[in-house]
Each structure stands twice: as structure tokens, then as C-alpha cells.
Design an enzyme around this catalytic site. Structure first.
Site, PDB file in Angstrom:
ATOM      1  N   ARG A 108       0.880  -1.185   0.000  1.00  0.00           N
ATOM      2  CA  ARG A 108       0.000   0.000   0.000  1.00  0.00           C
ATOM      3  C   ARG A 108       0.905   1.218   0.000  1.00  0.00           C
ATOM      4  O   ARG A 108       1.635   1.458   0.974  1.00  0.00           O
ATOM      5  CB  ARG A 108      -0.906  -0.001   1.228  1.00  0.00           C
ATOM      6  N   HIS A 135      -7.252   0.948  -6.441  1.00  0.00           N
ATOM      7  CA  HIS A 135      -7.414   0.030  -5.303  1.00  0.00           C
ATOM      8  C   HIS A 135      -8.090  -1.260  -5.808  1.00  0.00           C
ATOM      9  O   HIS A 135      -9.239  -1.530  -5.486  1.00  0.00           O
ATOM     10  CB  HIS A 135      -8.265   0.720  -4.231  1.00  0.00           C
ATOM     11  N   GLN A 138      -9.939  -3.856  -3.501  1.00  0.00           N
ATOM     12  CA  GLN A 138     -11.235  -3.392  -3.011  1.00  0.00           C
ATOM     13  C   GLN A 138     -12.328  -3.690  -4.028  1.00  0.00           C
ATOM     14  O   GLN A 138     -13.401  -4.191  -3.683  1.00  0.00           O
ATOM     15  CB  GLN A 138     -11.165  -1.866  -2.752  1.00  0.00           C
ATOM     16  N   ASP A 227     -17.402   6.964  -0.812  1.00  0.00           N
ATOM     17  CA  ASP A 227     -16.065   6.883  -0.209  1.00  0.00           C
ATOM     18  C   ASP A 227     -15.758   8.260   0.385  1.00  0.00           C
ATOM     19  O   ASP A 227     -16.441   9.241   0.070  1.00  0.00           O
ATOM     20  CB  ASP A 227     -15.024   6.496  -1.281  1.00  0.00           C
ATOM     21  N   CYS A 267     -16.337   1.555   0.755  1.00  0.00           N
ATOM     22  CA  CYS A 267     -15.129   0.744   0.973  1.00  0.00           C
ATOM     23  C   CYS A 267     -14.667   0.800   2.432  1.00  0.00           C
ATOM     24  O   CYS A 267     -13.947  -0.089   2.867  1.00  0.00           O
ATOM     25  CB  CYS A 267     -14.018   1.193   0.041  1.00  0.00           C
ATOM     26  N   ARG A 295     -13.253  -8.612   1.445  1.00  0.00           N
ATOM     27  CA  ARG A 295     -11.870  -8.270   1.127  1.00  0.00           C
ATOM     28  C   ARG A 295     -11.000  -9.512   1.296  1.00  0.00           C
ATOM     29  O   ARG A 295     -10.184  -9.848   0.449  1.00  0.00           O
ATOM     30  CB  ARG A 295     -11.363  -7.148   2.057  1.00  0.00           C
TER      31      ARG A 295
END
Ligand code: CP
Ligand code: NVA
Length: 309
Positions: A108, A135, A138, A227, A267, A295
Site C-alpha cells: 500500500r 485500489h 477493493q 467513499d 469501501c 476483502r
């Protein structure tokens, strides 16, 4: 001739439609196994994963570490002060050293170029656990959640409301391989990356709309997605963004325009009372925790795939 299988998972569109659907099927299978309490399926036995985090995380860290462990492997958490990629050590050196100890890297990072470099110099698979640009893990989990709740992703209308950020870029890249209707409703000046929008449109697979009218956008939605308005690395802009994003909060009124069949996804982490109201996130059609759970299952299947297991 068939495209050579990429060793890494850096963007959703690194895989073709058949591969994505195959991975999602595998995710369902292994999820059922794990949820049944079965603990003898250990494909990652004897394997190790290095997890590099330049940014904070709950879901990504816990789901990767737990998933890898449940399937027999050992994951190492390397936080912002450990590796300091590009500061303490060059990315290409990190890549080659970790490749000599581990079987897979998950990272990340801030700059997307850093994960491209990491993958370029690694001899083992690299999985993107979020960059400023995208991402993909996700969106794999989101697709799995939609398939579980609606039956399929193909043909659904997914309406994202908020900042045209990394989450949106992954949705656009998914729309370039799997056909559905994707709408991003964002304030002017906060649209997703133009090249990525163009790429998704040029693929000619999905209907793609970018608008600044959330009320019009959500009509007939199967999924309304939200988000944070200020992503990691943009927190100093949070106050300003709260002004600009007035009217883009997902509240009960907006969900009512979407209609009774619309699910709510986010998310997470969410800032309740900012991009989404408490009422919406707690409503029966909010499936954010099923989404968070997925996830782990989606990523387990991604790891099985990149490790050739
Ligand atoms: N959704 C997500 O990636 O959460 P974390 O930032 O907690 O990992
Ligand atoms: N857009 C958010 C997603 C967090 C999972 C961020 O980058 O901070």
C-alpha cells in the site's frame, strides 16, 4: 495468441474478464470452506508474504494477514517506519531483497509509479493494496459482494457518489473488462483521471457516465457507492472539500431517489455525517460489512491465482 499471464495484480484490468470471474468463483469456494470451519486446506503452507504499508490500514492489513494465515502461510507487516521505500532505500533494492526471502509482496503506497517499480524489479508477484491511483483488491471484493447479493455484476447500474479518486479508477478499469453501467457523480474539478475514463470508454464494454448531478445519477441504481471526500494524503484538504462536496452526501433522500432495490456500498473507513449519513450506513440495504468481509475472500483467491495455486 493468448496474452501471457501477468505475474502481478496492480490493476483490475491486468486480468481479462474470464480470469476475473474465475478468481471470484474461487473466492466463493474458499470462502465457503473457511466459513465451514475447515482448517485443513493450507495451500500457502511454507510460504511467506511481505506486506509493505506506507499508509494506515485496518481492512487491508487484517484481511491479508488473516487470509494468508488461515490458508497456511505467514505474513509480515512492514509499517511506514520500517521500509520507508524510496527514502531509506530505493524501490528497486527493496524489490530484489524481498524477492529473495518471500513468495509474494503486497504493498500500500502513495505514488502509483512506486508499485509499478516494485513489480518491475521483483521476481515474485506483487499485489496492489492501494495507491493514490487505484485500489484493485477493493473492487474485487465489491464485485464479489454484488454477485452474492444481486446474482451478477453484468448489466447492473453502479453509481458512485463523491470524489473521483482511486476507488473510481478501479471501477473504471473493471468497466473496461466486464459490461455494466458505471456512473460517477462528482463535483466539477474532482472528476476521475481523464485518461482512465477514456480507456474505459474506448474499451466499448460498459456504459460510462461522469456527471455532477447525484440526484439524476442514482435513478434506477442497483448500487450506490460512497467513499471519503479526502483520501489518505489529502487530509489537509478535508475542510475545503467539505464545502465543495455539499450536495454529494449519500443520505436517506438520495437513497429514496435510487429506489428500494438499491444497495449501499462503501469501501470504509467512513466519515459518518460527512459523505454518508449514519442512517444510510445502518439501513438494512447497506451491505458495507459483508463487503468488508469479502476483502479477505477476494484477496485469498487473488493470491492463489498469482501464486499459481
Ligand atoms: N477499504 C480499505 O482499504 O480499508 P483500510 O484502509 O482500512 O485498509
Ligand atoms: N479513497 C480512500 C480509500 C480508502 C480505502 C483513500 O485512498 O484514502
Amino acid at each position: 495468441p493468448a496474452k501471457a499471464e501477468p505475474k502481478d495484480f496492480l490493476h483490475i484490468s491486468d486480468f481479462d474478464k474470464a480470469t476475473i470471474l474465475k478468481i471470484l468463483d474461487r473466492a466463493k469456494e474458499v470462502k465457503a470452506l473457511i466459513k465451514s470451519g475447515e482448517r485443513t486446506y493450507l495451500p500457502f503452507k511454507g510460504k511467506t508474504m511481505a506486506m509493505i504499508f506506507a499508509k494506515p490500514s485496518m481492512r487491508t492489513r487484517v484481511s491479508f494477514e488473516t487470509g494468508f494465515f488461515l490458508l497456511g502461510g505467514h505474513a509480515l507487516y512492514l509499517g511506514p517506519n520500517d521500509i520507508q521505500m524510496g527514502k531509506r532505500e530505493e524501490t528497486r533494492d527493496v524489490a530484489r531483497v524481498l524477492s529473495r526471502y518471500n513468495d509474494v509482496i503486497m504493498a500500500r503506497l502513495f505514488a502509483h509509479q512506486d508499485i509499478l517499480d516494485l513489480a518491475k524489479y521483483s521476481t515474485i508477484p506483487v499485489i496492489n493494496g492501494l495507491t493514490d491511483y487505484n485500489h484493485p483488491c477493493q473492487i474485487m471484493a465489491d464485485a464479489l459482494t454484488i454477485i452474492e447479493h444481486i446474482g451478477q455484476l453484468e448489466g447492473t447500474k453502479v453509481v458512485y457518489v463523491g470524489d473521483g479518486n482511486n476507488i473510481v479508477h478501479s471501477w473504471l478499469l473493471l468497466a473496461s473488462v466486464i459490461p455494466f453501467h458505471f456512473v460517477c457523480a462528482c463535483p466539477k474539478g474532482f472528476e476521475p483521471d481523464e485518461k482512465t475514463v477514456e480507456k474505459a470508454r474506448q474499451a466499448g464494454i460498459s456504459k460510462i457516465e461522469i456527471t455532477d448531478d447525484p440526484r439524476e445519477a442514482v435513478k434506477g441504481a442497483d448500487v450506490v457507492y460512497s467513499d471519503v471526500w479526502a483520501s489518505m494524503g489529502q487530509k489537509e484538504e478535508a475542510a475545503h472539500r467539505r464545502q465543495v462536496f455539499q450536495g454529494f452526501q449519500v443520505d436517506k433522500a438520495l437513497m429514496e431517489i435510487a429506489g428500494p432495490k438499491a444497495y449501499f456500498l462503501h469501501c470504509l473507513p467512513a466519515e459518518r455525517g460527512v459523505e454518508v449519513t449514519d442512517e444510510v450506513i445502518e439501513a438494512p440495504n447497506s451491505i458495507v460489512f459483508a463487503q468488508a468481509e469479502n476483502r479477505m475472500h477476494a484477496q485469498n483467491a487473488v493470491m492463489l491465482h498469482v501464486l499459481g495455486l
